[in-house]
Write an enzyme that holds these catalytic residues in place. Structure first.
Site, PDB file in Angstrom:
ATOM      1  CG  HIS A 145      39.692  45.462  42.487  1.00 16.85           C
ATOM      2  ND1 HIS A 145      40.061  46.514  41.708  1.00 16.85           N
ATOM      3  CD2 HIS A 145      39.557  44.412  41.630  1.00 16.85           C
ATOM      4  CE1 HIS A 145      40.165  46.114  40.446  1.00 16.85           C
ATOM      5  NE2 HIS A 145      39.856  44.840  40.377  1.00 16.85           N
ATOM      6  CB  THR A 155      40.084  50.792  38.133  1.00 20.99           C
ATOM      7  OG1 THR A 155      38.741  50.506  37.728  1.00 20.99           O
ATOM      8  CG2 THR A 155      40.460  49.882  39.286  1.00 20.99           C
ATOM      9  CE  LYS A 180      35.278  49.043  40.390  1.00 20.11           C
ATOM     10  NZ  LYS A 180      36.370  48.106  40.640  1.00 20.11           N
ATOM     11  CB  SER A 219      36.222  45.212  32.643  1.00 25.45           C
ATOM     12  OG  SER A 219      37.615  45.016  32.772  1.00 25.45           O
ATOM     13  CE1 TYR A 266      41.984  47.807  36.805  1.00 25.24           C
ATOM     14  CE2 TYR A 266      41.387  46.267  35.072  1.00 25.24           C
ATOM     15  CZ  TYR A 266      41.399  46.631  36.407  1.00 25.24           C
ATOM     16  OH  TYR A 266      40.813  45.807  37.331  1.00 25.24           O
TER      17      TYR A 266
HETATM   18  C1  LIG Z   1      35.775  38.366  38.516  1.00 27.15           C
HETATM   19  C2  LIG Z   1      35.999  39.822  38.795  1.00 27.15           C
HETATM   20  C3  LIG Z   1      36.699  40.591  37.888  1.00 27.15           C
HETATM   21  C4  LIG Z   1      36.888  41.956  38.130  1.00 27.15           C
HETATM   22  N1  LIG Z   1      37.514  42.732  37.196  1.00 27.15           N
HETATM   23  C5  LIG Z   1      37.578  44.066  37.372  1.00 27.15           C
HETATM   24  C6  LIG Z   1      38.067  44.904  36.332  1.00 27.15           C
HETATM   25  O1  LIG Z   1      38.425  44.439  35.256  1.00 27.15           O
HETATM   26  N2  LIG Z   1      38.133  46.233  36.582  1.00 27.15           N
HETATM   27  C7  LIG Z   1      37.733  46.785  37.781  1.00 27.15           C
HETATM   28  O2  LIG Z   1      37.803  47.998  37.958  1.00 27.15           O
HETATM   29  N3  LIG Z   1      37.237  46.003  38.753  1.00 27.15           N
HETATM   30  C8  LIG Z   1      37.135  44.673  38.582  1.00 27.15           C
HETATM   31  N4  LIG Z   1      36.592  43.897  39.552  1.00 27.15           N
HETATM   32  C9  LIG Z   1      36.077  44.523  40.788  1.00 27.15           C
HETATM   33  C10 LIG Z   1      34.596  44.892  40.600  1.00 27.15           C
HETATM   34  O3  LIG Z   1      34.459  45.994  39.729  1.00 27.15           O
HETATM   35  C11 LIG Z   1      33.954  45.302  41.935  1.00 27.15           C
HETATM   36  O4  LIG Z   1      34.763  46.243  42.582  1.00 27.15           O
HETATM   37  C12 LIG Z   1      33.731  44.103  42.861  1.00 27.15           C
HETATM   38  O5  LIG Z   1      33.356  42.966  42.125  1.00 27.15           O
HETATM   39  C13 LIG Z   1      32.637  44.430  43.868  1.00 27.15           C
HETATM   40  O6  LIG Z   1      32.474  43.393  44.763  1.00 27.15           O
HETATM   41  P1  LIG Z   1      31.360  42.239  44.633  1.00 27.15           P
HETATM   42  O7  LIG Z   1      31.846  41.293  43.602  1.00 27.15           O
HETATM   43  O8  LIG Z   1      31.354  41.646  46.009  1.00 27.15           O
HETATM   44  O9  LIG Z   1      30.061  42.893  44.255  1.00 27.15           O
HETATM   45  C14 LIG Z   1      36.401  42.532  39.338  1.00 27.15           C
HETATM   46  C15 LIG Z   1      35.703  41.737  40.248  1.00 27.15           C
HETATM   47  C16 LIG Z   1      35.489  40.393  39.987  1.00 27.15           C
HETATM   48  C17 LIG Z   1      34.708  39.569  40.975  1.00 27.15           C
END
Ligand SMILES: Cc1cc2nc3c(=O)[nH]c(=O)nc-3n(C[C@H](O)[C@H](O)[C@H](O)COP(=O)(O)O)c2cc1C
Length: 380
Positions: A276, A156, A252, A107, A130
């Site tokens: 997300h 994203t 994404k 990320s 981002y």
């Molecule tokens: C703690 C956390 C932080 C996240 N940070 C980002 C991020 O920095 N960039 C991003 O594109 N998605 C981020 N996401 C979304 C994840 O990439 C992903 O879409 C999501 O976790 C998928 O769902 P799941 O946790 O149920 O597998 C984050 C998700 C979580 C749980």
């Protein structure tokens, strides 16, 4: 780790090991968390078609995502602050993914930097971008990802402004953590986590501090991040980024057929059906419920991936049956990391691999690439 059989077991152990504010950061969704819950619950509604007396020998989970070989079509999703679930978390998760043969996505909001990951891996990883208002910073990030030989850029699209997660506000979440009595207590009750964290120097946003203009300390960092996400981001910017990057591009955060068609028109290599992880638009449908419609709309024109709510190999299989060519796990690997560092991430991947393999066999299939809607029960 032998008594850990499910992702839920990893979650329970992570809760005991990770300070509350960081465990909650992973285990939270926006507002009522309705979409977060729906992501998991809707997988349960999809029923599999059981077949018998079919040759089940020589099974294969190998596949490709954006033309890259994967030992199973499950990548690690980009997650911010991963180095707060466990010291040097992104480096450990990247190593676990590399050894397992699946992609790791770093990320923008990671604790370990792009260069940190490159220094502990031997194969290319993916970088999630981002788009910030400071375009010089964005250009610099893209150049750093190129220099680190990242083999895909994951752009994203669904975080132009930040969804509100009540738990983070109540917990006073920050990286590095604040030192109020409440925060000190949360950390003091997790001594192993503290000891490991004292052993690393990586406790803030490694891709940002020292790289973004005027971000030199904590106060300037928090002001910068809150102001920097670009509410005017548009499809024109996607074209600009695609051109600057020049490599494989994954979009994404698509959850709508119209947006899916727009994504195809950008010429991107793949899109991720995603909300997300329920952290942005609370009230949006689950990812798995939207997947069939989006595959029907654009699946012939672009590779469609999915994330959100995957907690088992059965969930992965269901997404593949609906036409996803790849999937991503966010929380399952974070729970693994919190529960046991690199070994915990490996355990999460092993659990999912075994479940996927056995489930595929019981559906009467031997090759993960042959899964299709005919493997789902007709009542779906
Ligand atoms: C703690 C956390 C932080 C996240 N940070 C980002 C991020 O920095 N960039 C991003 O594109 N998605 C981020 N996401 C979304 C994840 O990439 C992903 O879409 C999501 O976790 C998928 O769902 P799941 O946790 O149920 O597998 C984050 C998700 C979580 C749980």
């Amino acid at each position: 780790m032998n008594d850990i059989l499910t992702i839920a077991d990893l979650k329970a152990r992570a809760k005991r090991r990770v300070p509350k504010m960081f465990f909650d950061y992973a285990d939270s969704g926006a507002y009522t968390e309705g979409t977060y819950r729906a992501n998991e619950e809707d997988f349960q509604k999809v029923k599999l078609r059981q077949r018998v007396l079919v040759d089940m020998t020589n099974r294969s989970l190998e596949s490709e995502m954006i033309g890259q070989k994967v030992s199973m079509p499950v990548a690690l999703a980009p997650t911010g602050l991963t180095g707060m679930q466990h010291a040097d978390g992104e480096m450990l998760a990247a190593q676990a993914a590399e050894e397992f043969g699946v992609p790791f996505t770093l990320s923008t909001m990671s604790i370990c930097s792009i260069e940190d990951i490159a220094s502990v891996t031997t194969k290319p990883f993916w970088f999630q971008l981002y788009v910030m208002q400071d375009r010089d910073f964005v250009i610099n990030l893209i150049e750093r990802a190129k220099a680190a030989k990242c083999s895909a850029l994951v752009l994203t699209l669904d975080l132009q402004i930040l969804g509100q997660r009540h738990k983070d506000i109540r917990n006073g979440l920050s990286a590095p953590p604040k030192f109020t009595p409440k925060h000190i207590w949360q950390m003091a009750t997790r001594p192993l986590w503290c000891m490991q964290m004292l052993g690393t120097k990586r406790r803030s946003f490694g891709n940002i501090v020292g790289h973004a203009k005027s971000v030199t300390d904590l106060t300037s960092l928090s002001v910068w991040t809150s102001e920097q996400f670009d509410p005017q981001l548009s499809w024109r910017d996607v074209a600009w980024i695609k051109e600057r990057w020049g490599g494989k591009l994954i979009l994404k955060g698509i959850l709508d057929e119209e947006d899916a068609r727009m994504a195809v028109s950008t010429g991107a290599d793949a899109m991720i059906v995603s909300n997300h992880g329920g952290r942005q638009l609370d009230g949006a449908p689950s990812s798995i419920s939207m997947l069939p419609r989006i595959v029907d709309a654009v699946g012939g024109d672009i590779e469609v991936h999915l994330d959100g709510g995957i907690r088992s190999g059965q969930d992965v299989l269901k997404a593949l049956c609906y036409g996803a060519k790849g999937t991503y796990i966010g929380r399952p690997f974070l729970y693994g990391l919190g529960a046991g560092g690199k070994a915990g991430v490996t355990r999460a991947l092993e659990i999912i691999r075994k479940e996927l393999d056995i489930t595929m066999a019981l559906c009467g299939e031997r090759d993960v690439r042959n899964l299709s809607r005919r493997n789902l029960h007709q009542g779906n």
